[in-house]
Motif scaffolding. Structure first.
Motif, short mmCIF file in Angstrom:
data_model
loop_
_atom_site.label_atom_id
_atom_site.label_comp_id
_atom_site.label_asym_id
_atom_site.label_seq_id
_atom_site.Cartn_x
_atom_site.Cartn_y
_atom_site.Cartn_z
N SER A 99 0.83 -1.21 0.00
CA SER A 99 0.00 0.00 0.00
C SER A 99 0.86 1.26 0.00
N ALA A 100 1.92 1.26 0.81
CA ALA A 100 2.82 2.43 0.86
C ALA A 100 3.38 2.73 -0.52
N LYS A 101 3.81 1.69 -1.21
CA LYS A 101 4.38 1.87 -2.54
C LYS A 101 3.33 2.39 -3.52
N ARG A 102 2.10 1.88 -3.42
CA ARG A 102 1.06 2.32 -4.34
C ARG A 102 0.62 3.76 -4.06
N VAL A 103 0.25 4.03 -2.80
CA VAL A 103 -0.30 5.34 -2.47
C VAL A 103 0.76 6.43 -2.56
N PHE A 104 1.90 6.23 -1.94
CA PHE A 104 2.96 7.25 -2.02
C PHE A 104 3.52 7.33 -3.43
N GLY A 105 3.42 6.22 -4.17
CA GLY A 105 3.90 6.19 -5.55
C GLY A 105 3.12 7.09 -6.50
N ILE A 106 1.98 7.58 -6.05
CA ILE A 106 1.19 8.54 -6.85
C ILE A 106 1.96 9.86 -6.96
N LEU A 107 2.72 10.18 -5.92
CA LEU A 107 3.48 11.44 -5.86
C LEU A 107 4.64 11.44 -6.85
N PHE A 115 8.49 9.92 1.45
CA PHE A 115 7.38 9.43 2.27
C PHE A 115 7.53 7.94 2.59
N ILE A 116 7.97 7.16 1.62
CA ILE A 116 8.19 5.72 1.88
C ILE A 116 9.30 5.55 2.91
N GLU A 117 10.36 6.34 2.80
CA GLU A 117 11.46 6.27 3.78
C GLU A 117 10.98 6.67 5.17
N LEU A 118 10.19 7.74 5.26
CA LEU A 118 9.66 8.17 6.56
C LEU A 118 8.74 7.10 7.16
N TRP A 119 7.88 6.52 6.32
CA TRP A 119 6.96 5.48 6.78
C TRP A 119 7.75 4.27 7.29
N THR A 120 8.75 3.86 6.52
CA THR A 120 9.58 2.71 6.91
C THR A 120 10.33 3.00 8.21
#
Length: 196
Positions: A99-107, A115-120
């Motif tokens: 989900s992180a890859k899909r949703v943040f991948g919109i950006l 955002f993926i780095e912060l989430w991780t």
């Protein structure tokens, strides 16, 4: 015609509106209405702003706020896993990463990576900012459950040792807030709203 980055950013902003529909098990303070993920994230950001002086180490407050604002966005696809769920692990899951890859991948790529780095980083809880952000994430439902006569603890028959185990993450980010949290837990047992 707007530039490509702006269009991606607007698309992301529209997509994350869905977080307002993700219902959590916890209820608002002194209320019988369930909190949604957007309310939860906003409340954590405000808590970080107000309580940052209690972090064990000096933290980059903007980074903490970013973490708490984005940490549950993955639940748009993955759903909210109740922290006391007996069948599904509340910790980082493959569904959440997808989900992180899909949703943040919109950006645009640079923001998506950030955002993926912060989430991780938040999920791993290894940095001082992540530890403090996680303290906020565990303290807020504690405040809610104590204000609601046991809230989800009573509703799902969650016992003290389980709650204590989940809440002790607070100690990793703030000894002072953990001291406060422990007193709330002890008082909850004394009042009979949390069973030993």
């Amino acid at each position: 015609m707007p530039n490509e980055n702006l269009l991606k950013q607007i698309e992301f902003i529209k997509e994350i509106d869905k977080i307002k529909y993700i219902q959590r098990r916890t209820k608002l303070l002194n209320s019988d209405r369930n909190e949604n993920d957007a309310e939860h994230s906003w409340h954590l950001a405000m808590m970080a702003l107000v309580l940052s002086e209690y972090a064990d180490e000096k933290v980059d407050l903007l980074k903490v706020i970013k973490m708490v604002l984005i940490h549950d966005i993955v639940e748009i696809d993955a759903g909210d896993t109740f922290i006391y769920d007996q069948n599904k692990n509340h910790e980082n899951t493959e569904e959440e990463l997808k989900s992180a890859k899909r949703v943040f991948g919109i950006l645009p790529e640079k923001q998506a990576s950030e955002f993926i780095e912060l989430w991780t980083e938040f999920e791993e809880g290894t940095s001082k900012e992540a530890r403090f952000a996680k303290s906020m994430d565990r303290l807020e439902p504690l405040l809610q459950n104590t204000s609601n006569n046991g809230g989800t603890w009573r509703e799902f028959d969650v016992k003290y040792p389980t709650v204590y185990e989940k809440k002790k993450v607070i100690k990793k980010g703030s000894a002072e807030l953990w001291n406060y949290a422990e007193k709330l837990l002890d008082a909850s047992v004394e009042k009979g709203i949390l069973k030993k």
